[in-house]
Structure formats: structure tokens, C-alpha cells
Design a protein around this motif. Structure first.
Motif, PDB file in Angstrom:
ATOM      1  N   GLY A 362       0.656  -1.381  -0.011  1.00  0.00           N
ATOM      2  CA  GLY A 362       0.210   0.365  -0.121  1.00  0.00           C
ATOM      3  C   GLY A 362       0.699   1.248   0.342  1.00  0.00           C
ATOM      4  N   TRP A 363       2.070   1.291  -0.813  1.00  0.00           N
ATOM      5  CA  TRP A 363       2.632   1.843  -0.572  1.00  0.00           C
ATOM      6  C   TRP A 363       2.837   3.329  -1.423  1.00  0.00           C
ATOM      7  CZ3 TRP A 363       6.257   4.486  -4.082  1.00  0.00           C
ATOM      8  CH2 TRP A 363       6.580   5.475  -3.497  1.00  0.00           C
ATOM      9  N   TYR A 368       2.967   6.098   2.977  1.00  0.00           N
ATOM     10  CA  TYR A 368       3.842   6.771   2.599  1.00  0.00           C
ATOM     11  C   TYR A 368       5.457   6.450   3.030  1.00  0.00           C
ATOM     12  CZ  TYR A 368       1.057   9.645   0.572  1.00  0.00           C
ATOM     13  OH  TYR A 368       0.433  10.568  -1.050  1.00  0.00           O
ATOM     14  N   ILE A 369       5.414   5.247   4.559  1.00  0.00           N
ATOM     15  CA  ILE A 369       6.363   4.887   5.043  1.00  0.00           C
ATOM     16  C   ILE A 369       6.455   3.554   5.286  1.00  0.00           C
ATOM     17  CG2 ILE A 369       7.580   4.746   7.536  1.00  0.00           C
ATOM     18  CD1 ILE A 369       6.645   7.605   7.936  1.00  0.00           C
ATOM     19  N   LEU A 370       7.570   2.846   5.426  1.00  0.00           N
ATOM     20  CA  LEU A 370       7.297   1.139   5.106  1.00  0.00           C
ATOM     21  C   LEU A 370       8.094   0.523   6.651  1.00  0.00           C
ATOM     22  CD1 LEU A 370       9.073   0.352   1.807  1.00  0.00           C
ATOM     23  CD2 LEU A 370       6.321   0.017   2.034  1.00  0.00           C
ATOM     24  N   SER A 371       7.267  -0.087   6.965  1.00  0.00           N
ATOM     25  CA  SER A 371       7.786  -0.575   8.477  1.00  0.00           C
ATOM     26  C   SER A 371       8.713  -1.927   8.225  1.00  0.00           C
ATOM     27  CB  SER A 371       6.194  -1.975   8.857  1.00  0.00           C
ATOM     28  OG  SER A 371       6.330  -2.794   7.993  1.00  0.00           O
ATOM     29  N   ASP A 372       9.274  -1.917   9.162  1.00  0.00           N
ATOM     30  CA  ASP A 372      10.332  -2.577   9.378  1.00  0.00           C
ATOM     31  C   ASP A 372      10.164  -3.932   8.775  1.00  0.00           C
ATOM     32  OD1 ASP A 372      11.846  -0.585  10.537  1.00  0.00           O
ATOM     33  OD2 ASP A 372      10.689  -1.495  12.422  1.00  0.00           O
TER      34      ASP A 372
END
Length: 557
Positions: A362-363, A368-372
Motif C-alpha cells: 500500500g505504499w 508513505y512509510i514502510l514498516s520494518d
């Protein structure tokens, strides 16, 4: 970002080194201290009047070889209708060179090397319509001429029976080749063309030079025997348990189909197929760019990444078509075009998995931020894709008979499988997140729409993987040899359908439920709390409208 660039540069340098020794359809295999009992030299689909030229340049064997119990030589077998099972592949318990009969009518030709008598015994089984061109031993020619005059028995007076003019002419040519010259010089043995017969055996000339053996033969495929042929070298002494005896082998193999084509029967249409599919993908890419320009206020970066993937795919197919064109007419690829194809193929593979994974997370659509854990997926997929493309380049540039060929083939299959499984994880995580969000916040309808879309996307990826990796391969092995190019056609068409469906599902439009991102009430409350603290005094807040791009400023206080 430096690691992918280093990996890409390494892959490009590696393919340049490998292409320097690539011979494509003109094969030259050199094995040193080899201990395998069977070596697959090549598989090739022959039409009628196709030719196979095999030259054993050097063969060094152990002195303790017992040819009666452990024969050495070549086998040439035609595969069955499915293009996979052949006679030599079925025999696992006993050495195929010991065969005395076959269980079917498929043509099988054995070349048994006899270093003691300096001869190569040729045995043919099944229904034969092939012609062999090779040097027969002079003793073999004399015996056949004296015994039956090319198949006709002597009469009661011991004189040869009458033969037709054509047979008489062939005997005169053979006799002329056998007669030594008056000066007593060494006799030169010429090649003889004869039709193979399952009830007949021939002995070819085997040359020896300093303990190294060599011979050559050419096969012309008859109309009744066209098909997919498998050429193997067998060293039966290493087949059983015990100490493996090493041997050295150098062999040249050249295959051609009618019209001077160096491509196998299933590969001849591929050049036209790839250039046509390149045009289709380019058209689809242009339509996608037009859609992005039409809805420019709803376009995200991922949309342009999807456009880059479509153009890269089209460019890769163009270079692939040119590569096959040069192989068809010259027997080997043009190194410049081959390098361009492998570079674009590497970029296409990396872009494909990166794009699919980004859409799954869903980027740029919902965050706008990806998880670890999502970042870890990319750290796994990108290096694996580079490794998969390196394995593909090595497979394309390595002879089938080499030992590393099958190793890299297994690596490619395993790595590709891991990448296909890895890109499913972000989709599953997004589905789980939307399921939890639909039951906790006040926007259940919107989240259910997104959840439905993600489930469709998950099914699309699974169907694409299964079709291109499993179903298409199963269809390939059930098709006749001349129609196996349909496998590539099905893969390209399924890729096109997958691209079109993905673009439609995630198109940049205001009525797309996936792109409707109303401002979250919790975010509004957080903004109010932060503003009241005075930390953001004098800073304006941006408010998004329904199209996601038109903005208006409101004072923070």
C-alpha cells in the motif's frame, strides 16, 4: 540504496564475461577429469531434412575399461509425443548402451566406441528413416561388398547377382575409394551416406592420436523421424558403486533445420512472437501513460513505476527477438544485442517484484512509510532477484553438458520460488490490517472495499504464479515438439493480462475506492493537540480534497 547498484554492476560484469564464451546453437563442450556416467549434450527439435553434426575431437579413457561389460559411447534418442520421456531417460538400472531391443518404435541410435579395434559400432533400433554420413572402416566395406553386394546375395556360380544401375554406381564409387593408389601412399577413407536399419550394424572409423580417440558423424533426419532428439554421452563403468574412473571429453555439436536455421523446431517462431508481444506491451504502456496524464491529480509515484515496468518489459522483448534472430542465421548471438537483452531482462525482473511488493504494502496509496518487516521483504527480494537473473544468464551461456548447468538451474528454480512467495507476505499483512481496521474504526465500509480489492490482488498474484510456473510448463510437456513455442506465448499473454488487471484495479481515478483517503479523525485530533501546545505556531496545515491532490491552506491556529 548502494547495495542494489553494486549487485547490478556485478551482474552486468558477470554476463559480459560469460558471453565471451557463449556458443549458443554451435556447441563445444570440454570436460576434464569428469566422473559422471551420463552427460546430456543437447536437446534439439528436428524437422524433416534437419542435420546433426557431431565431432568427437578428443576422448581420453582409463586403460582398465572393459568394453564388454562397461561400454562407452553416445546415444541419440527421439523423445515421445510429450517431449520429455525418451528411451535413455527411462533406463535407470542398466546402461542404455547395453540395449538389445526397445520397448517401443521410437528411433534409437547407439554409437559404441571400441578403442581396442579402433572402431565405432553403430546400432539402430525402432523405426528408422534417418541417414547417417560417416567414415566406414575399410574392412567393413570389403566384407559387405564381398558378401552381398549392397544387400543382393551371390548366385549359384559365385558371381554377384544383377543390381540396378544406381546400386552399381554406388558400388563403383565405394570400390574407387577402397583401392590404394599406385604409389603406395596411405589410403584416405571418404565419408559414406547410408540409411540406418534396425537389423543392420555398421562400424565407423575411430582415429587415435597419443592415446586420444576421435571420430565424427552426421545425421540427416527423415520425414518419418522428425521430432525432439536427445544426445548423450555414456561412460557406463561409473554407473555402479565403487571408484569412479575419470575421463576427458571434447566434443563439437552443430544442429540445423531446413532453410539453414540453427534454432530448434520450437524456437523458430520465437523471434516473431517476441517482437509482436513487444509491440503489444508498448501499446499498453502508452495507454497507461495517457491515463496517468489524464488523471494527473490522482497519480502517485507507484503509477510511474508501473509505467517504467511496462516499457522495460517491451524493450526486453525487442532485444530478446533480435537475439533469437542472430542465433537463427549465425548459430550464436550477437554479443552486443545479447548484453542489452540481459541488462533489460535483469531490470525487468527487479522492477516486477519491487512493484508488486510495493502495491501489496500500500505504499504511496495508503501510507508513505514502510514498516520494518516490509523493508526486510525488499532486502530479501532485491538480492534474490539479482541472483535469479545471474543464474538465468549463466544457464543461457553455459553448455547443457557441463556440471554447473544443472546446479544453476536448480538455484534459479529455488530463488524464483522464494521471490514469488515473498511478495505474497505484504499482501497478506495488508489484508490482515484492513480486517482489523474494519472492525475497530468508524470507516468499515471504506475498509471493506479496500479489503475486497486486496483479496482480488492476492488471487491475481497467486493465479499468475501458478500459471506461469506450473500450468504453462505442464502444457509445454504435453504438446508436440513443434508446438512447444506456445509455452512462451501463454506466459507472455498471461503476463500481459496480469499487468492490465493490476493497472485497472489500481488506476488513478477519483472513483477508485483504493485511492480515496479521507482525512482520519484521529489525525485531526492529534493536529489540534499539537497545535494547542504552541510547538507549531504559525505553521499552516494542508487539507486534501477528494481528488487527493488539490490542496488549500488553513492556519494552524
Amino acid at each position: 540504496m548502494a547495495v542494489p547498484h553494486i549487485q547490478l554492476s556485478f551482474a552486468v560484469i558477470l554476463l559480459l564475461v560469460l558471453l565471451s564464451g557463449c556458443n549458443a546453437r554451435k556447441h563445444k563442450l570440454s570436460l576434464k577429469n569428469e566422473i559422471r556416467s551420463a552427460v546430456d549434450l543437447n536437446n534439439f527439435g528436428f524437422f524433416a531434412s534437419g542435420t546433426l553434426n557431431v565431432s568427437l575431437l578428443s576422448l581420453w579413457l582409463s586403460d582398465s575399461v572393459d568394453y564388454s561389460t562397461s561400454p562407452v559411447g553416445f546415444s541419440l534418442s527421439r523423445s515421445r509425443v510429450n517431449g520429455v520421456l525418451s528411451y535413455t531417460a527411462e533406463e535407470t538400472e542398466e546402461c542404455p548402451l547395453k540395449a538389445t531391443k526397445t520397448t517401443n518404435d521410437e528411433p534409437l541410435i547407439l554409437f559404441l566406441i571400441d578403442s581396442k579395434n579402433l572402431g565405432v559400432n553403430v546400432k539402430a533400433f525402432g523405426v528408422q528413416d534417418n541417414y547417417l554420413i560417416a567414415k566406414l572402416k575399410p574392412e567393413e566395406k570389403k566384407v559387405r561388398k564381398r558378401a552381398d553386394g549392397d544387400g543382393k546375395p551371390d548366385d549359384a556360380n559365385g558371381k554377384p547377382s544383377n543390381t540396378d544401375p544406381k546400386q552399381g554406381k554406388e558400388k563403383q564409387e565405394t570400390a574407387a575409394n577402397e583401392n590404394p593408389n599406385p604409389a603406395g601412399e596411405a589410403k584416405k577413407v571418404s565419408e559414406t551416406k547410408f540409411k540406418l536399419n534396425s537389423s543392420d550394424e555398421r562400424i565407423l572409423v575411430l582415429d587415435e592420436t597419443n592415446g586420444s580417440y576421435s571420430f565424427s558423424f552426421s545425421l540427416e533426419v527423415g520425414p518419418k523421424n522428425q521430432g525432439l532428439y536427445n544426445l548423450k554421452f555414456h561412460y557406463c563403468q561409473n554407473r555402479g558403486p565403487g571408484v569412479k574412473k575419470p575421463y576427458n571429453l571434447t566434443v563439437d555439436v552443430v544442429e540445423k533445420n531446413p532453410g539453414g536455421s540453427y534454432l530448434s523446431a520450437a524456437e523458430i517462431p520465437l523471434s516473431r512472437l517476441y517482437i509482436c508481444m513487444a509491440g503489444v506491451f508498448f501499446t499498453a504502456a502508452m495507454v497507461w501513460v495517457y491515463t496517468l496524464m489524464k488523471h494527473r491529480y490522482s497519480v502517485f509515484k507507484i503509477h510511474w513505476l508501473m509505467a517504467a515496468l511496462a516499457f522495460t518489459k517491451s524493450t526486453s522483448l525487442v532485444f530478446h527477438s533480435i537475439n533469437y534472430h542472430f542465433i537463427n542465421i549465425e548459430g550464436h548471438p550477437s554479443e552486443g544485442w545479447a548484453v542489452m537483452y540481459y541488462i533489460t531482462h535483469l531490470l525487468k525482473g527487479a522492477l516486477l517484484f519491487i512493484t508488486l511488493a510495493l502495491i501489496g504494502t500500500g505504499w504511496a496509496f495508503v501510507k508513505y512509510i514502510l514498516s520494518d518487516k516490509e523493508k526486510k521483504i525488499f532486502m530479501i527480494v532485491i538480492p534474490l532477484q539479482v541472483l535469479a537473473n545471474v543464474a538465468y544468464i549463466i544457464i543461457e551461456s553455459t553448455e547443457e553438458g557441463s556440471s554447473e548447468y544443472y546446479l544453476w538451474k536448480e538455484i534459479l528454480f529455488l530463488v524464483d520460488l522464494i521471490c514469488c512467495g515473498a511478495i505474497l507476505f505484504p499482501v497478506v499483512w495488508s489484508i490482515r490490517h484492513l480486517q482489523e481496521a474494519s472492525s475497530t474504526d468508524g470507516k468499515a465500509a471504506m475498509n471493506l472495499e479496500k479489503l475486497k480489492l486486496f483479496r482480488h490482488y492476492y488471487v491475481m498474484i497467486v493465479c499468475y504464479i501458478y500459471f506461469t510456473r506450473i500450468i504453462a510448463i505442464l502444457l509445454k510437456i504435453t504438446m508436440p515438439f513443434q508446438w512447444q513455442w506456445c509455452y512462451e506465448f501463454l506466459v507472455e499473454v498471461s503476463t500481459l493480462i496480469f499487468f492490465v488487471l493490476t493497472g485497472y484495479k489500481f488506476r488513478p481515478a477519483s472513483n477508485n475506492p483504493y485511492l480515496q483517503l479521507p482525512l482520519d479523525e484521529e489525525d485531526v485530533e492529534m493536529d489540534e493537540v499539537v497545535t494547542e501546545s504552541g510547538a507549531l505556531e504559525g505553521i499552516s496545515k494542508v487539507k486534501k480534497t477528494s481528488n487527493g491532490r488539490e490542496c488549500q491552506k488553513e492556519p494552524a491556529l
